[in-house]
Motif scaffolding. Structure first.
Motif, PDB file in Angstrom:
ATOM      1  N   GLY A  66       0.827  -1.203   0.000  1.00 49.69           N
ATOM      2  CA  GLY A  66       0.000   0.000   0.000  1.00 49.69           C
ATOM      3  C   GLY A  66       0.857   1.246   0.000  1.00 49.69           C
ATOM      4  O   GLY A  66       2.013   1.230  -0.425  1.00 49.69           O
ATOM      5  N   HIS A  67       0.300   2.308   0.517  1.00 49.10           N
ATOM      6  CA  HIS A  67       0.968   3.624   0.520  1.00 49.10           C
ATOM      7  C   HIS A  67       0.853   4.160   1.940  1.00 49.10           C
ATOM      8  O   HIS A  67      -0.207   4.578   2.367  1.00 49.10           O
ATOM      9  CB  HIS A  67       0.245   4.518  -0.497  1.00 49.10           C
ATOM     10  CG  HIS A  67       0.858   5.876  -0.653  1.00 49.10           C
ATOM     11  ND1 HIS A  67       0.181   6.905  -1.266  1.00 49.10           N
ATOM     12  CD2 HIS A  67       2.070   6.369  -0.307  1.00 49.10           C
ATOM     13  CE1 HIS A  67       0.957   7.989  -1.284  1.00 49.10           C
ATOM     14  NE2 HIS A  67       2.110   7.690  -0.695  1.00 49.10           N
ATOM     15  N   TYR A  68       1.940   4.088   2.664  1.00 52.46           N
ATOM     16  CA  TYR A  68       1.913   4.408   4.089  1.00 52.46           C
ATOM     17  C   TYR A  68       2.897   5.527   4.411  1.00 52.46           C
ATOM     18  O   TYR A  68       3.948   5.629   3.764  1.00 52.46           O
ATOM     19  CB  TYR A  68       2.299   3.182   4.922  1.00 52.46           C
ATOM     20  CG  TYR A  68       1.442   1.972   4.635  1.00 52.46           C
ATOM     21  CD1 TYR A  68       0.178   1.839   5.209  1.00 52.46           C
ATOM     22  CD2 TYR A  68       1.896   0.974   3.774  1.00 52.46           C
ATOM     23  CE1 TYR A  68      -0.608   0.745   4.937  1.00 52.46           C
ATOM     24  CE2 TYR A  68       1.113  -0.129   3.490  1.00 52.46           C
ATOM     25  CZ  TYR A  68      -0.143  -0.241   4.077  1.00 52.46           C
ATOM     26  OH  TYR A  68      -0.919  -1.326   3.802  1.00 52.46           O
ATOM     27  N   PHE A  95       8.839   9.499   6.165  1.00 48.64           N
ATOM     28  CA  PHE A  95       8.969   8.786   4.898  1.00 48.64           C
ATOM     29  C   PHE A  95       7.668   8.130   4.466  1.00 48.64           C
ATOM     30  O   PHE A  95       6.754   7.974   5.272  1.00 48.64           O
ATOM     31  CB  PHE A  95      10.055   7.700   5.024  1.00 48.64           C
ATOM     32  CG  PHE A  95      11.404   8.274   5.259  1.00 48.64           C
ATOM     33  CD1 PHE A  95      12.221   8.624   4.195  1.00 48.64           C
ATOM     34  CD2 PHE A  95      11.862   8.515   6.552  1.00 48.64           C
ATOM     35  CE1 PHE A  95      13.461   9.196   4.420  1.00 48.64           C
ATOM     36  CE2 PHE A  95      13.097   9.079   6.776  1.00 48.64           C
ATOM     37  CZ  PHE A  95      13.904   9.425   5.703  1.00 48.64           C
ATOM     38  N   HIS A  96       7.646   7.745   3.218  1.00 50.58           N
ATOM     39  CA  HIS A  96       6.528   6.940   2.727  1.00 50.58           C
ATOM     40  C   HIS A  96       7.061   5.558   2.351  1.00 50.58           C
ATOM     41  O   HIS A  96       8.167   5.443   1.816  1.00 50.58           O
ATOM     42  CB  HIS A  96       5.873   7.618   1.520  1.00 50.58           C
ATOM     43  CG  HIS A  96       5.113   8.856   1.889  1.00 50.58           C
ATOM     44  ND1 HIS A  96       4.347   9.569   1.011  1.00 50.58           N
ATOM     45  CD2 HIS A  96       4.993   9.498   3.091  1.00 50.58           C
ATOM     46  CE1 HIS A  96       3.796  10.600   1.644  1.00 50.58           C
ATOM     47  NE2 HIS A  96       4.195  10.585   2.901  1.00 50.58           N
ATOM     48  N   VAL A  97       6.291   4.541   2.653  1.00 51.05           N
ATOM     49  CA  VAL A  97       6.742   3.171   2.375  1.00 51.05           C
ATOM     50  C   VAL A  97       5.661   2.390   1.637  1.00 51.05           C
ATOM     51  O   VAL A  97       4.481   2.730   1.682  1.00 51.05           O
ATOM     52  CB  VAL A  97       7.131   2.396   3.664  1.00 51.05           C
ATOM     53  CG1 VAL A  97       8.382   2.945   4.275  1.00 51.05           C
ATOM     54  CG2 VAL A  97       5.999   2.380   4.671  1.00 51.05           C
ATOM     55  N   LYS A 129       9.529  12.984  -2.401  1.00 49.57           N
ATOM     56  CA  LYS A 129       9.954  12.325  -3.641  1.00 49.57           C
ATOM     57  C   LYS A 129       9.193  11.025  -3.868  1.00 49.57           C
ATOM     58  O   LYS A 129       9.642  10.160  -4.605  1.00 49.57           O
ATOM     59  CB  LYS A 129      11.455  12.025  -3.569  1.00 49.57           C
ATOM     60  CG  LYS A 129      12.313  13.268  -3.606  1.00 49.57           C
ATOM     61  CD  LYS A 129      13.781  12.917  -3.527  1.00 49.57           C
ATOM     62  CE  LYS A 129      14.607  14.172  -3.327  1.00 49.57           C
ATOM     63  NZ  LYS A 129      15.679  13.990  -2.340  1.00 49.57           N
ATOM     64  N   CYS A 130       8.062  10.884  -3.198  1.00 48.28           N
ATOM     65  CA  CYS A 130       7.350   9.607  -3.251  1.00 48.28           C
ATOM     66  C   CYS A 130       6.597   9.463  -4.589  1.00 48.28           C
ATOM     67  O   CYS A 130       5.737  10.278  -4.911  1.00 48.28           O
ATOM     68  CB  CYS A 130       6.375   9.539  -2.071  1.00 48.28           C
ATOM     69  SG  CYS A 130       5.261   8.141  -2.169  1.00 48.28           S
ATOM     70  N   PRO A 131       6.920   8.421  -5.371  1.00 46.91           N
ATOM     71  CA  PRO A 131       6.249   8.258  -6.667  1.00 46.91           C
ATOM     72  C   PRO A 131       4.755   7.951  -6.540  1.00 46.91           C
ATOM     73  O   PRO A 131       3.983   8.281  -7.428  1.00 46.91           O
ATOM     74  CB  PRO A 131       6.988   7.078  -7.314  1.00 46.91           C
ATOM     75  CG  PRO A 131       7.757   6.422  -6.241  1.00 46.91           C
ATOM     76  CD  PRO A 131       7.947   7.404  -5.139  1.00 46.91           C
ATOM     77  N   MET A 132       4.353   7.357  -5.402  1.00 49.75           N
ATOM     78  CA  MET A 132       2.923   7.074  -5.218  1.00 49.75           C
ATOM     79  C   MET A 132       2.153   8.386  -5.042  1.00 49.75           C
ATOM     80  O   MET A 132       1.061   8.553  -5.575  1.00 49.75           O
ATOM     81  CB  MET A 132       2.728   6.147  -4.015  1.00 49.75           C
ATOM     82  CG  MET A 132       3.321   4.765  -4.243  1.00 49.75           C
ATOM     83  SD  MET A 132       3.161   3.666  -2.802  1.00 49.75           S
ATOM     84  CE  MET A 132       4.474   4.244  -1.730  1.00 49.75           C
ATOM     85  N   CYS A 133       2.751   9.319  -4.292  1.00 54.03           N
ATOM     86  CA  CYS A 133       2.135  10.643  -4.149  1.00 54.03           C
ATOM     87  C   CYS A 133       2.065  11.335  -5.506  1.00 54.03           C
ATOM     88  O   CYS A 133       1.057  11.941  -5.857  1.00 54.03           O
ATOM     89  CB  CYS A 133       2.937  11.524  -3.191  1.00 54.03           C
ATOM     90  SG  CYS A 133       2.764  11.072  -1.471  1.00 54.03           S
ATOM     91  N   LYS A 134       3.156  11.219  -6.265  1.00 56.99           N
ATOM     92  CA  LYS A 134       3.199  11.895  -7.572  1.00 56.99           C
ATOM     93  C   LYS A 134       2.122  11.363  -8.504  1.00 56.99           C
ATOM     94  O   LYS A 134       1.609  12.078  -9.350  1.00 56.99           O
ATOM     95  CB  LYS A 134       4.591  11.747  -8.196  1.00 56.99           C
ATOM     96  CG  LYS A 134       5.565  12.708  -7.527  1.00 56.99           C
ATOM     97  CD  LYS A 134       6.926  12.751  -8.160  1.00 56.99           C
ATOM     98  CE  LYS A 134       7.802  13.708  -7.348  1.00 56.99           C
ATOM     99  NZ  LYS A 134       9.213  13.356  -7.385  1.00 56.99           N
TER     100      LYS A 134
HETATM  101 ZN   LIG Z   1       3.659   8.966  -0.828  1.00 59.68          ZN
END
Ligand SMILES: [Zn+2]
Length: 213
Positions: free
Chosen positions: A23-25, A30-32, A191-196
């Motif tokens: 998932g996106h946590y 940080f995001h993992v 820099k999280c690609p999931m956020c992008k």
């Molecule tokens: Zn993210």
């Protein structure tokens, strides 16, 4: 969470397994990409004992331990770990000695503190640090600073999961590593690609527990 849950087992002890939810946590910095449900390994007494047996292996015949410092609700594992290290016959270094199992408190600013009556269990003692999960090592670094501040000597770092093999020159003995989890990645939050991609965050992870958003 209705996402696909993966189960990862320890190859040499399949009774120890962990559910992993992709998932996106977010952690505090940080995001993992994955959340590891480690709680039953910490709260189920039989599992916690198995975990302790596994975590004791690197220390049994080599390391003097006075205090096991338990972070992130690892006290039950810590107590069994002490028992493993004290058992005559399996442990050459610690049998017949005393091991104390401690948990620091957090003050209002989430800074770790020891009450005065417990300080003596850290000062000039051989401290084995036990944590639940290590992602980047930043929190771990803070904890090491804290032990250092109270005059303790860190003789080992153990974790149920770690994405880092070591911190500075200190090896992290972890049961599961990020290599056990396909696609596990950590990103700086900006820099999280999931956020992008516009993917929503699902939960915030604090001390390896999650809080759904
Ligand atoms: Zn993210």
């Amino acid at each position: 969470m209705d996402k696909k849950v993966l189960t990862v087992s320890l190859p040499d002890n399949p009774t120890i397994s962990v559910n992993v939810i992709p998932g996106h946590y977010a952690t505090n910095r940080f995001h993992v990409t994955h959340y590891l449900k480690l709680s039953s390994l910490k709260t189920n007494a039989n599992l916690a004992r198995e975990v302790a047996r596994d975590l004791a292996i690197p220390y049994r015949s080599t390391t003097l331990v006075d205090t096991i410092l338990c972070m992130e609700r690892t006290e039950i594992v810590g107590a069994y770990l002490a028992q493993e290290l004290l058992t005559e016959g399996t442990s050459l270094m610690n049998s017949g000695r005393e091991i104390h199992v401690l948990r620091p408190r957090l003050n209002v600013n989430r800074k770790l503190i020891f009450t005065s009556n417990l300080e003596e269990l850290i000062l000039n003692k051989n401290v084995l640090l036990l944590v639940s999960a290590i992602a980047t090592g930043i929190t771990l670094d803070k904890t090491l600073e804290f032990i250092n501040y109270y005059g303790g000597k860190v003789v080992g770092i153990s974790a149920l999961f770690s994405a880092q093999p070591q911190l500075d020159d200190q090896k992290i003995h972890s049961m599961f590593t990020s290599e056990d989890i396909e696609g596990y990645q950590i990103f700086d939050q900006d820099k999280c690609p999931m956020c992008k991609k516009g993917e929503k965050l699902e939960a915030i992870i604090v001390d390896n527990d999650y809080k759904k958003l």
